[in-house]
Design a protein around this motif. Sequence first.
Motif, PDB file in Angstrom:
ATOM      1  N   LEU A  45      29.727 -14.040 -46.713  1.00 22.75           N
ATOM      2  CA  LEU A  45      28.329 -13.709 -46.403  1.00 22.75           C
ATOM      3  C   LEU A  45      28.180 -12.230 -46.039  1.00 22.75           C
ATOM      4  O   LEU A  45      27.162 -11.609 -46.349  1.00 22.75           O
ATOM      5  N   LEU A  46      29.206 -11.671 -45.407  1.00 24.08           N
ATOM      6  CA  LEU A  46      29.195 -10.233 -45.110  1.00 24.08           C
ATOM      7  C   LEU A  46      29.264  -9.428 -46.408  1.00 24.08           C
ATOM      8  O   LEU A  46      28.562  -8.430 -46.576  1.00 24.08           O
ATOM      9  N   GLU A  47      30.100  -9.873 -47.338  1.00 28.15           N
ATOM     10  CA  GLU A  47      30.215  -9.208 -48.645  1.00 28.15           C
ATOM     11  C   GLU A  47      28.893  -9.249 -49.401  1.00 28.15           C
ATOM     12  O   GLU A  47      28.519  -8.297 -50.088  1.00 28.15           O
ATOM     13  N   LYS A  48      28.191 -10.364 -49.273  1.00 30.18           N
ATOM     14  CA  LYS A  48      26.909 -10.541 -49.974  1.00 30.18           C
ATOM     15  C   LYS A  48      25.742  -9.917 -49.205  1.00 30.18           C
ATOM     16  O   LYS A  48      24.591 -10.052 -49.612  1.00 30.18           O
ATOM     17  N   THR A  49      26.054  -9.246 -48.082  1.00 28.53           N
ATOM     18  CA  THR A  49      25.071  -8.609 -47.184  1.00 28.53           C
ATOM     19  C   THR A  49      23.981  -9.583 -46.724  1.00 28.53           C
ATOM     20  O   THR A  49      22.839  -9.191 -46.502  1.00 28.53           O
ATOM     21  N   ARG A  50      24.341 -10.862 -46.561  1.00 29.23           N
ATOM     22  CA  ARG A  50      23.378 -11.847 -46.071  1.00 29.23           C
ATOM     23  C   ARG A  50      23.452 -12.015 -44.553  1.00 29.23           C
ATOM     24  O   ARG A  50      22.587 -12.641 -43.948  1.00 29.23           O
ATOM     25  N   ILE A  51      24.499 -11.453 -43.939  1.00 38.32           N
ATOM     26  CA  ILE A  51      24.589 -11.439 -42.481  1.00 38.32           C
ATOM     27  C   ILE A  51      25.106 -10.072 -42.048  1.00 38.32           C
ATOM     28  O   ILE A  51      25.650  -9.315 -42.859  1.00 38.32           O
ATOM     29  N   MET A  52      24.902  -9.753 -40.781  1.00 40.06           N
ATOM     30  CA  MET A  52      25.416  -8.503 -40.230  1.00 40.06           C
ATOM     31  C   MET A  52      26.022  -8.775 -38.863  1.00 40.06           C
ATOM     32  O   MET A  52      25.712  -9.787 -38.222  1.00 40.06           O
TER      33      MET A  52
END
Length: 260
Positions: A45-52
């Motif tokens: 999800l971090l790779e997909k920039t869906r979470i930070m």
Amino acid sequence: SAYTELETHILNILNDNPNGLSDDSLSKKLKNVDITSKTEALNKLLEKTRIMVVSQDNGELAYKYIDEEEAQRRRELSPEEYVVYQFIEESGNKGMWINDIKKVTKLAAKTGEIVKKLEKKGFIKSVKTIKAKNKKVWMVMNVEPSQEVTGGMLADDVFDRDLMDLLGQKCVEFIRAQGRCDRKQVSIFIRSLSLSQIDLSDEDLFRILETQVFDGRIEIVDDVVKEGYLQSSSGTVLPNNIYKVSNWYTPRLIFNEIPC
């Protein structure tokens, strides 16, 4: 790309917790998920920039949700641009000095160039700070700078005595018409007039009311607090006093000049 069932579940949990969740809090909501599976899903999800990942007030790290539209925008950034953007984003409404960005990103001379690119792409903006003349901080485009940074409408470079007097007069007129009202009601009324081109902060309006109290035009009703203390948009806690017009106050009369 498609999301696994676990990734979707994590996104739904974080979407329901807009302030973010610490790793422990998230783990409690993922009761039957082992650590390896959780870590893999979070990394994806971090790779997909869906979470930070953000720092909370207590210093603990937390995961926050990013919607698909915003994630798509972020994917347009280069890895270095994204690193700089994340640090600026985490600085919130106080912003970051360029030298601080250089220190935390360790990008040295390239930092200035990257910051300019982010500004050109509409991700960040520069804001003049009252802490140092002719210096500015960088913050995310849609963030409202804190009073600590700008000084509000009472800062030297935007101070307008005529506007202050007019706003003060309108406050008194409104309180007089209402009989009694609290700070929150006065704030809503003053903002609805749109008399100032500068966004009036809660602190600005509080100081305008305090000036009217000091000048004897209005008074606080027995220090009664209608709704306790209200937090302003910048995080400052201000008393929600109830006001009334002073008994001896006579409204200012304005006569038209009639030429002889």
